[in-house]
Design a protein around this motif. Structure first.
Motif, PDB file in Angstrom:
ATOM      1  N   MET A   1      18.212  48.687  70.588  1.00 10.17           N
ATOM      2  CA  MET A   1      18.264  47.525  69.381  1.00 10.17           C
ATOM      3  C   MET A   1      18.576  48.335  68.243  1.00 10.17           C
ATOM      4  SD  MET A   1      17.657  44.395  69.099  1.00 10.17           S
ATOM      5  CE  MET A   1      17.706  43.356  67.577  1.00 10.17           C
ATOM      6  N   GLU A   2      17.699  49.263  67.876  1.00 11.31           N
ATOM      7  CA  GLU A   2      18.118  50.077  66.841  1.00 11.31           C
ATOM      8  C   GLU A   2      19.442  50.817  66.652  1.00 11.31           C
ATOM      9  OE1 GLU A   2      14.818  50.409  68.187  1.00 11.31           O
ATOM     10  OE2 GLU A   2      13.758  49.992  66.642  1.00 11.31           O
ATOM     11  N   GLN A   3      19.804  51.264  67.767  1.00  9.97           N
ATOM     12  CA  GLN A   3      21.062  52.020  68.047  1.00  9.97           C
ATOM     13  C   GLN A   3      22.185  50.951  67.795  1.00  9.97           C
ATOM     14  OE1 GLN A   3      18.510  52.637  69.814  1.00  9.97           O
ATOM     15  NE2 GLN A   3      18.816  54.436  70.907  1.00  9.97           N
ATOM     16  N   ASP A   4      21.985  49.930  68.368  1.00 11.56           N
ATOM     17  CA  ASP A   4      23.010  48.693  68.237  1.00 11.56           C
ATOM     18  C   ASP A   4      23.475  48.441  66.811  1.00 11.56           C
ATOM     19  OD1 ASP A   4      23.424  48.663  71.311  1.00 11.56           O
ATOM     20  OD2 ASP A   4      22.306  46.723  71.467  1.00 11.56           O
ATOM     21  N   PHE A   5      22.377  48.539  66.000  1.00 16.39           N
ATOM     22  CA  PHE A   5      22.559  48.005  64.601  1.00 16.39           C
ATOM     23  C   PHE A   5      22.688  49.184  63.778  1.00 16.39           C
ATOM     24  CE2 PHE A   5      21.038  44.024  66.232  1.00 16.39           C
ATOM     25  CZ  PHE A   5      21.554  43.047  65.519  1.00 16.39           C
ATOM     26  N   TYR A   6      22.824  50.578  64.171  1.00 17.78           N
ATOM     27  CA  TYR A   6      22.983  51.585  63.706  1.00 17.78           C
ATOM     28  C   TYR A   6      22.052  51.980  62.502  1.00 17.78           C
ATOM     29  CZ  TYR A   6      27.486  51.084  65.626  1.00 17.78           C
ATOM     30  OH  TYR A   6      28.887  50.843  66.365  1.00 17.78           O
ATOM     31  N   TYR A   7      20.837  51.443  62.943  1.00 13.70           N
ATOM     32  CA  TYR A   7      19.681  51.502  62.129  1.00 13.70           C
ATOM     33  C   TYR A   7      19.656  50.713  60.603  1.00 13.70           C
ATOM     34  CZ  TYR A   7      18.057  54.890  65.584  1.00 13.70           C
ATOM     35  OH  TYR A   7      17.615  55.527  66.718  1.00 13.70           O
ATOM     36  N   LEU A   8      20.714  49.811  60.573  1.00 12.53           N
ATOM     37  CA  LEU A   8      20.724  49.138  59.243  1.00 12.53           C
ATOM     38  C   LEU A   8      20.123  47.552  59.628  1.00 12.53           C
ATOM     39  CD1 LEU A   8      24.530  49.839  58.988  1.00 12.53           C
ATOM     40  CD2 LEU A   8      22.282  51.082  57.875  1.00 12.53           C
ATOM     41  N   CYS A   9      19.778  47.107  58.567  1.00 12.44           N
ATOM     42  CA  CYS A   9      18.992  45.923  58.741  1.00 12.44           C
ATOM     43  C   CYS A   9      20.260  44.865  58.785  1.00 12.44           C
ATOM     44  CB  CYS A   9      18.394  45.535  57.266  1.00 12.44           C
ATOM     45  SG  CYS A   9      17.862  43.928  57.030  1.00 12.44           S
ATOM     46  N   GLY A  10      20.379  44.055  59.587  1.00 16.08           N
ATOM     47  CA  GLY A  10      21.593  43.055  59.617  1.00 16.08           C
ATOM     48  C   GLY A  10      21.712  42.148  58.797  1.00 16.08           C
ATOM     49  N   TYR A  11      20.760  41.962  57.821  1.00  8.78           N
ATOM     50  CA  TYR A  11      21.139  41.020  56.648  1.00  8.78           C
ATOM     51  C   TYR A  11      21.414  41.852  55.171  1.00  8.78           C
ATOM     52  CZ  TYR A  11      19.169  37.927  59.942  1.00  8.78           C
ATOM     53  OH  TYR A  11      19.126  36.992  61.093  1.00  8.78           O
ATOM     54  N   CYS A  12      20.525  42.761  54.754  1.00  3.80           N
ATOM     55  CA  CYS A  12      20.738  43.457  53.536  1.00  3.80           C
ATOM     56  C   CYS A  12      21.490  44.769  53.809  1.00  3.80           C
ATOM     57  CB  CYS A  12      19.385  43.751  52.785  1.00  3.80           C
ATOM     58  SG  CYS A  12      18.208  44.857  53.524  1.00  3.80           S
ATOM     59  N   GLY A  13      21.534  45.271  55.091  1.00  5.63           N
ATOM     60  CA  GLY A  13      22.285  46.652  55.317  1.00  5.63           C
ATOM     61  C   GLY A  13      21.278  47.808  54.964  1.00  5.63           C
ATOM     62  N   LYS A  14      20.078  47.445  54.556  1.00  8.96           N
ATOM     63  CA  LYS A  14      19.148  48.756  54.121  1.00  8.96           C
ATOM     64  C   LYS A  14      19.123  49.754  55.534  1.00  8.96           C
ATOM     65  CE  LYS A  14      15.276  47.812  52.804  1.00  8.96           C
ATOM     66  NZ  LYS A  14      13.831  47.143  52.426  1.00  8.96           N
ATOM     67  N   ASN A  15      19.434  51.152  55.252  1.00 15.05           N
ATOM     68  CA  ASN A  15      19.169  52.161  56.416  1.00 15.05           C
ATOM     69  C   ASN A  15      18.152  52.436  56.375  1.00 15.05           C
ATOM     70  OD1 ASN A  15      19.535  54.629  57.571  1.00 15.05           O
ATOM     71  ND2 ASN A  15      21.764  54.702  56.756  1.00 15.05           N
ATOM     72  N   GLY A  16      17.537  52.246  57.574  1.00 13.03           N
ATOM     73  CA  GLY A  16      16.199  52.513  58.117  1.00 13.03           C
ATOM     74  C   GLY A  16      16.004  54.050  58.247  1.00 13.03           C
ATOM     75  N   ASN A  17      16.745  54.891  58.403  1.00 10.16           N
ATOM     76  CA  ASN A  17      16.869  56.184  58.544  1.00 10.16           C
ATOM     77  C   ASN A  17      16.361  56.931  57.156  1.00 10.16           C
ATOM     78  OD1 ASN A  17      17.129  56.868  61.211  1.00 10.16           O
ATOM     79  ND2 ASN A  17      19.298  57.007  61.335  1.00 10.16           N
ATOM     80  N   VAL A  18      16.696  56.573  56.114  1.00 12.39           N
ATOM     81  CA  VAL A  18      16.423  57.317  54.792  1.00 12.39           C
ATOM     82  C   VAL A  18      14.965  57.335  54.780  1.00 12.39           C
ATOM     83  CG1 VAL A  18      16.628  57.139  52.261  1.00 12.39           C
ATOM     84  CG2 VAL A  18      18.670  55.874  53.653  1.00 12.39           C
ATOM     85  N   LEU A  19      14.223  56.624  54.940  1.00  7.76           N
ATOM     86  CA  LEU A  19      12.813  56.775  54.866  1.00  7.76           C
ATOM     87  C   LEU A  19      11.959  56.727  56.457  1.00  7.76           C
ATOM     88  CD1 LEU A  19      11.542  55.390  51.484  1.00  7.76           C
ATOM     89  CD2 LEU A  19      12.147  57.854  52.014  1.00  7.76           C
TER      90      LEU A  19
END
Ligand SMILES: [Zn+2]
Length: 167
Positions: A1-19
């Motif tokens: 799931m996370e890989q499919d979305f490149y760790y980005l929030c689908g709506y705001c594009g926040k990158n979950g990898n940063v923190l």
């Protein structure tokens, strides 16, 4: 799931990898409206907690077959139509391009959130990693060392803002 979305929030594009944040799994068509799609993978969207909690059970059209009515509603992040309604401006903020896009920004509070923070932080993190790679290879110039320090300072300011704004 996370890989499919490149760790980005689908709506705001926040990158979950940063923190290394834990994201939620949003049901695009809310579970409360369509129980059948609760386990449908194509109805799932990786979403940051703020977007997921803001979206909640909102579904303005009240028709599960119609995400929006041309004026308000949602656009599925996996739908190519998404970019027609929302874009990222030159400062890194997510903004609505159409009335549907603006209604989405309003419902997800994107219009009052610092959607620029993680976007810019992620770009800076990439630049820092590239400079660190050069350092490890012994190829970092004095000028690049200064760039590294400056970039790191700006990166840390964004991270501080992320905590202050609760993003
Ligand atoms: Zn989000």
């Amino acid at each position: 799931m996370e890989q499919d979305f490149y760790y980005l929030c689908g709506y705001c594009g926040k990158n979950g990898n940063v923190l290394h944040q834990k994201f939620h799994i949003d049901h695009f068509v809310p579970k409360s409206l369509d129980k059948k799609r609760e386990k449908d993978y194509y109805n799932l969207v990786l979403a940051c907690p703020r977007c997921n909690l803001s979206k909640s059970d909102k579904w303005p059209t009240e028709d599960i077959a119609r995400p929006h009515n041309g004026k308000s509603g949602f656009v599925d992040p996996a739908d190519p139509e998404f970019d027609e309604h929302l874009e990222r401006n030159e400062k890194g903020y997510v903004v609505g391009k159409t009335s549907v896009g603006k209604s989405m920004c309003n419902m997800l509070h994107l219009d009052i959130r610092r959607t620029d923070i993680y976007w810019n932080a992620a770009q800076l993190k990439t630049q820092l990693k590239e400079l660190e790679e050069l350092y490890r290879e012994g190829r970092l110039t004095e000028q690049q060392k200064d760039i590294y320090i400056e970039t790191n300072m700006i990166f840390n300011e964004y991270i501080d803002q992320a905590f202050i704004k609760g993003e």
